[in-house]
Design a protein around this motif. Structure first.
Motif, mmCIF file in Angstrom:
data_model
loop_
_atom_site.group_PDB
_atom_site.id
_atom_site.type_symbol
_atom_site.label_atom_id
_atom_site.label_comp_id
_atom_site.label_asym_id
_atom_site.label_seq_id
_atom_site.Cartn_x
_atom_site.Cartn_y
_atom_site.Cartn_z
ATOM 1 N N VAL A 113 34.024 32.895 36.010
ATOM 2 C CA VAL A 113 34.091 33.391 37.383
ATOM 3 C C VAL A 113 35.254 32.752 38.152
ATOM 4 C CG1 VAL A 113 32.871 33.352 39.610
ATOM 5 C CG2 VAL A 113 31.693 34.132 37.561
ATOM 6 N N GLN A 114 35.603 31.513 37.788
ATOM 7 C CA GLN A 114 36.716 30.834 38.462
ATOM 8 C C GLN A 114 38.013 31.636 38.371
ATOM 9 O OE1 GLN A 114 36.507 28.146 40.363
ATOM 10 N NE2 GLN A 114 34.313 28.063 39.919
ATOM 11 N N GLU A 115 38.138 32.454 37.337
ATOM 12 C CA GLU A 115 39.379 33.215 37.140
ATOM 13 C C GLU A 115 39.425 34.531 37.921
ATOM 14 O OE1 GLU A 115 40.849 33.507 33.120
ATOM 15 O OE2 GLU A 115 39.755 31.700 32.532
ATOM 16 N N LEU A 116 38.340 34.861 38.588
ATOM 17 C CA LEU A 116 38.309 36.119 39.349
ATOM 18 C C LEU A 116 39.017 35.952 40.684
ATOM 19 C CD1 LEU A 116 34.540 37.062 38.855
ATOM 20 C CD2 LEU A 116 36.491 37.869 37.504
ATOM 21 N N ASN A 117 39.411 37.081 41.293
ATOM 22 C CA ASN A 117 39.968 36.991 42.644
ATOM 23 C C ASN A 117 38.831 36.958 43.677
ATOM 24 O OD1 ASN A 117 39.161 39.654 43.418
ATOM 25 N ND2 ASN A 117 40.978 40.496 42.433
ATOM 26 N N SER A 118 39.177 36.733 44.926
ATOM 27 C CA SER A 118 38.155 36.543 45.973
ATOM 28 C C SER A 118 37.177 37.697 46.073
ATOM 29 C CB SER A 118 38.827 36.378 47.336
ATOM 30 O OG SER A 118 39.697 35.295 47.294
ATOM 31 N N LEU A 119 37.697 38.912 46.032
ATOM 32 C CA LEU A 119 36.823 40.069 46.165
ATOM 33 C C LEU A 119 35.872 40.165 44.976
ATOM 34 C CD1 LEU A 119 36.031 42.556 47.820
ATOM 35 C CD2 LEU A 119 37.686 43.871 46.503
ATOM 36 N N GLU A 120 36.396 39.947 43.772
ATOM 37 C CA GLU A 120 35.557 40.003 42.576
ATOM 38 C C GLU A 120 34.472 38.926 42.633
ATOM 39 O OE1 GLU A 120 39.007 41.602 39.464
ATOM 40 O OE2 GLU A 120 38.790 39.460 39.848
ATOM 41 N N LYS A 121 34.849 37.746 43.122
ATOM 42 C CA LYS A 121 33.861 36.672 43.254
ATOM 43 C C LYS A 121 32.747 37.092 44.214
ATOM 44 C CE LYS A 121 36.739 32.706 42.110
ATOM 45 N NZ LYS A 121 37.442 31.513 42.584
ATOM 46 N N ALA A 122 33.135 37.709 45.314
ATOM 47 C CA ALA A 122 32.144 38.146 46.301
ATOM 48 C C ALA A 122 31.209 39.193 45.704
ATOM 49 C CB ALA A 122 32.844 38.693 47.542
ATOM 50 N N VAL A 123 31.787 40.137 44.957
ATOM 51 C CA VAL A 123 30.984 41.204 44.335
ATOM 52 C C VAL A 123 29.959 40.595 43.376
ATOM 53 C CG1 VAL A 123 31.094 43.127 42.692
ATOM 54 C CG2 VAL A 123 32.720 43.022 44.572
ATOM 55 N N ILE A 124 30.394 39.659 42.547
ATOM 56 C CA ILE A 124 29.499 39.021 41.580
ATOM 57 C C ILE A 124 28.440 38.184 42.285
ATOM 58 C CG2 ILE A 124 29.455 37.092 39.916
ATOM 59 C CD1 ILE A 124 29.953 39.802 38.629
ATOM 60 N N PHE A 125 28.845 37.485 43.325
ATOM 61 C CA PHE A 125 27.923 36.662 44.096
ATOM 62 C C PHE A 125 26.784 37.520 44.656
ATOM 63 C CE2 PHE A 125 27.185 34.582 48.378
ATOM 64 C CZ PHE A 125 26.371 33.580 47.889
ATOM 65 N N TYR A 126 27.151 38.628 45.293
ATOM 66 C CA TYR A 126 26.138 39.514 45.864
ATOM 67 C C TYR A 126 25.258 40.116 44.765
ATOM 68 C CZ TYR A 126 28.403 39.330 50.453
ATOM 69 O OH TYR A 126 28.910 38.925 51.661
#
Length: 169
Positions: A113-126
């Motif tokens: 997950v560290q390699e994702l961009n901010s938006l991707e991180k947010a999507v995965i988080f939700y």
């Protein structure tokens, strides 16, 4: 910081502290950074708590603050020097019920997950919080269909990263 709302605030925070852990886990990779980020999120939550009108779920509001704080904090973190002032309150949130080391798969996942961009991180988080495509879309200001596509692509990307690192689920 004895504030009339403080007890209510801390009670809500403790009910939803999983949000803190997951957000800091997704957006920061070292233990020290995670603790700093959690502290920063708590401070931002506290500062904006008086503006929390209760017209959305506390958790929904908390997600938003957590993610926005994580994104701006990490940008600032890269360029800041240590001119920390001690005027900000220190909140104590115990982590006794949270031990990701128990779960190796989770570690690999978070590393990816560290390699994702901010938006991707947010999507995965939700998504990890069990939100529907519609809710994810609402939180990110995109359509439900767009949220679905983003989520699927992000999941694939994580799997690719994990495969590339040689971890298999």
């Amino acid at each position: 910081m004895s504030h009339p709302n403080e007890a209510a605030f801390l009670k809500l925070i403790n009910q939803h502290k999983g949000i803190l852990y997951k957000a800091s886990r997704i957006y920061a990779d070292s233990t020290e950074d995670r603790e700093d980020l959690q502290q920063e999120i708590l401070v931002q939550l506290w500062k904006s708590y008086q503006n929390f009108k209760g017209n959305s779920e506390f958790s929904t509001w908390m997600y938003r603050v957590a993610i926005n704080t994580a994104i701006t904090y990490l940008k600032k973190e890269k360029q800041r020097t240590n001119n920390q002032t001690d005027t900000t309150p220190q909140f104590e949130v115990r982590q006794e019920d949270y031990n990701p080391a128990k779960d190796k798969q989770l570690e690999f996942f978070y590393t990816a997950v560290q390699e994702l961009n901010s938006l991707e991180k947010a999507v995965i988080f939700y998504f990890m919080e069990g939100m529907s495509h519609k809710e994810i879309g609402n939180n990110l200001g995109i359509s439900e269909g767009n949220a679905r596509v983003k989520l699927n692509r992000t999941k694939e990307k994580i799997q690719q990263i994990i495969k590339k690192s040689g971890y298999e689920f």
